[in-house]
Design a protein around this motif. Structure first.
Motif, PDB file in Angstrom:
ATOM      1  N   HIS B 155       0.844  -1.199   0.000  1.00 25.38           N
ATOM      2  CA  HIS B 155       0.000   0.000   0.000  1.00 25.38           C
ATOM      3  C   HIS B 155       0.884   1.256   0.000  1.00 25.38           C
ATOM      4  O   HIS B 155       1.905   1.294   0.695  1.00 25.38           O
ATOM      5  CB  HIS B 155      -0.883  -0.022   1.251  1.00 25.38           C
ATOM      6  N   PRO B 156       0.472   2.289  -0.724  1.00 26.79           N
ATOM      7  CA  PRO B 156       1.275   3.513  -0.772  1.00 26.79           C
ATOM      8  C   PRO B 156       1.582   4.120   0.595  1.00 26.79           C
ATOM      9  O   PRO B 156       2.550   4.862   0.717  1.00 26.79           O
ATOM     10  CB  PRO B 156       0.408   4.450  -1.627  1.00 26.79           C
ATOM     11  N   MET B 157       0.824   3.795   1.620  1.00 25.23           N
ATOM     12  CA  MET B 157       1.147   4.357   2.937  1.00 25.23           C
ATOM     13  C   MET B 157       2.429   3.754   3.527  1.00 25.23           C
ATOM     14  O   MET B 157       2.909   4.231   4.554  1.00 25.23           O
ATOM     15  CB  MET B 157      -0.026   4.223   3.911  1.00 25.23           C
ATOM     16  N   ALA B 159       5.195   3.536   1.495  1.00 19.16           N
ATOM     17  CA  ALA B 159       6.212   3.891   0.497  1.00 19.16           C
ATOM     18  C   ALA B 159       7.482   4.432   1.131  1.00 19.16           C
ATOM     19  O   ALA B 159       8.570   4.291   0.576  1.00 19.16           O
ATOM     20  CB  ALA B 159       5.648   4.914  -0.493  1.00 19.16           C
ATOM     21  N   THR B 167       2.226  -0.235  -6.521  1.00 15.30           N
ATOM     22  CA  THR B 167       1.066  -0.642  -7.317  1.00 15.30           C
ATOM     23  C   THR B 167       1.416  -1.929  -8.050  1.00 15.30           C
ATOM     24  O   THR B 167       2.591  -2.228  -8.295  1.00 15.30           O
ATOM     25  CB  THR B 167       0.653   0.408  -8.374  1.00 15.30           C
TER      26      THR B 167
END
Lengths: 298, 298
Positions: B155-157, B159, B167
């Protein structure tokens, strides 16, 4: 790329950054005291002191509005709810027009009920269709009013409850579908500002491997707003633990360079939700820090 | 789409789901007691009881390994750190091979230092280059060992601190760049399982507007693992507040249908990090709930 080091003429303060400082009149006066030239107020803050009083204060202090927060929240469990959202968005357009905002920012909404803690559906694709339809309906009204709409893609961690538009690519796909000619907000082709564009907030998009390409795709006409804050490596709360510029890991100058290379010439709007830190501090300290960081790390 | 309602033969338990239940031998015995056919253990849990003992327990109970968690964490501040990461990934490949895991899951890492709370750099593109290079180096070794590598987009949280592959599209771009021929893990072209593929965890990807298209793009050979849990509408912690399937907003059956339409025929692996809830409950309750939900909402 513009040089921000000598002054803060391109700094705008999103008034949510000062939620701990009291009412909007107090916030506006603090901004004026610090030589801030632009703000972006929230509707609840405006409603608390009145639209006319807000407009008068904005005029008195010669403030520009880099945006108005916010329209959107289109999905609803039934037709009556969807109509209520459309009606509310028309009012938001009218208020933005009264305040002469550069754009109305859209936080588009997500699964009905989720924001209140109990999602009534899991139909994410359905919510996205409702967002498409809601923006389409609002866009007609906004074009007549001459008020550009800025879709703000929100970080994917808000996909359930706040916005089901979660990447810049997805937001631009919506723009291209609903406003293919990039019609100007005044109803005529306008290469400067499209009637429908995006608000790029570094907090929401910094992680995106396609960010540079999508900013370039957006171009000057779709880039209606640019928001800054920072992502703290140890984020303690999903909503209210944003960092001050420079305190986190976002390469803000790199992203600003991309935005400006695409033609953006507007304000860098500071929007920090921080019940855990900045909302606890005095407005003068928050604003002095915003100014200092704007000059050094934005 | 397979019918899961009658039994739980396609249920795998990621042993992180039972972090509150004690050591890995206790966890494996609990899984065996509930008729679980597959697990996916974590390296720290294996190390605590020993690799040979783990292998013996897995054999004794006739368990399959739907994956082994985890390799990755490639970026480092210097060459010595990067080499140490490569060495550690080789050991992870060896362990996965000893346990006859279906794949080694890669959580690729992100900004050096961020996981410990102080990022040493903000160079996200640089971290992504290091991930590319780290996977490339590990892939050579993994191919010789016959162990498929599964990149898990996070999940981008995450990153900043855990994984800068965020993604499924980005993960598949890496697969295509590093393993264009989809070479089988045994060194020969193998349409069944590529040497480099992806682990699709619904928690990380459910929000992605391109998810269906990218799952289809991945196809049978790249889809090496499928993880389930749920996204709670009110998520209280970025890492350890995952929900039990059915308690959140993810349309799990829809995503499973996409994965199976693409050719995936493996296990649905339950991976729930939940210090706030499930890790506090007895293993038997957690497993009984996993089984029940697997049959009803996965």
């Amino acid at each position: 790329m513009r040089d921000f080091s000598a002054d803060h003429r391109w700094l705008s303060i999103n008034t949510a950054t000062l939620r701990g400082a009291g009412r909007l009149d107090t916030i506006i006066e603090a901004c004026a005291r610090h030589g801030i030239r632009a703000i972006s107020p929230w509707r609840d803050q405006v409603a608390a002191i009145g639209l006319e009083r807000t407009a008068a204060l904005v005029r008195t202090h010669g403030l520009a509005l880099s945006g108005y927060c916010r329209g959107g929240m289109f999905p609803a469990p039934d037709a009556a709810g969807r109509q209520a959202a459309l009606d509310d968005n028309r009012r938001a357009v009218d208020e933005a027009k009264t305040l002469d905002a550069a754009c109305l920012v859209l936080v588009v909404g997500a699964l009905p009920g989720a924001l209140a803690g109990a999602a009534l559906t899991k139909d994410l694709a359905g919510a996205r269709r409702q967002v498409h339809d809601g923006i389409a309906a609002t866009l007609e009204y906004a074009k007549e009013a001459g008020m550009p709409l800025a879709i703000e893609p929100l970080h994917p961690m808000y996909a359930a409850d706040r916005a089901c538009v979660n990447t810049l690519e997805q937001a631009l796909d919506l723009c291209d579908a609903l406003d293919p000619a990039q019609g100007g907000a005044l109803g005529v082709a306008n290469v400067d500002r499209a009637a429908l564009g995006v608000a790029v907030d570094v907090y929401h998009v910094w992680w995106d491997p396609k960010l540079e390409a999508q900013i370039s795709r957006a171009g000057k006409s779709r880039l209606l707003a640019f928001h800054v804050c920072d992502w703290l490596a140890k984020t303690r709360d999903l909503l209210e633990d944003r960092g001050m510029m420079g305190d986190g890991v976002i390469e803000i100058p790199k992203i600003r360079a991309w935005v400006e290379a695409a033609g953006f010439t507007g304000y860098s709007e500071v929007e920090i939700f921080s019940s855990l830190d900045w909302w606890k501090r005095p407005a003068d300290e928050v604003l002095a820090t915003c100014i200092s960081r704007h000059r050094s790390v934005v």
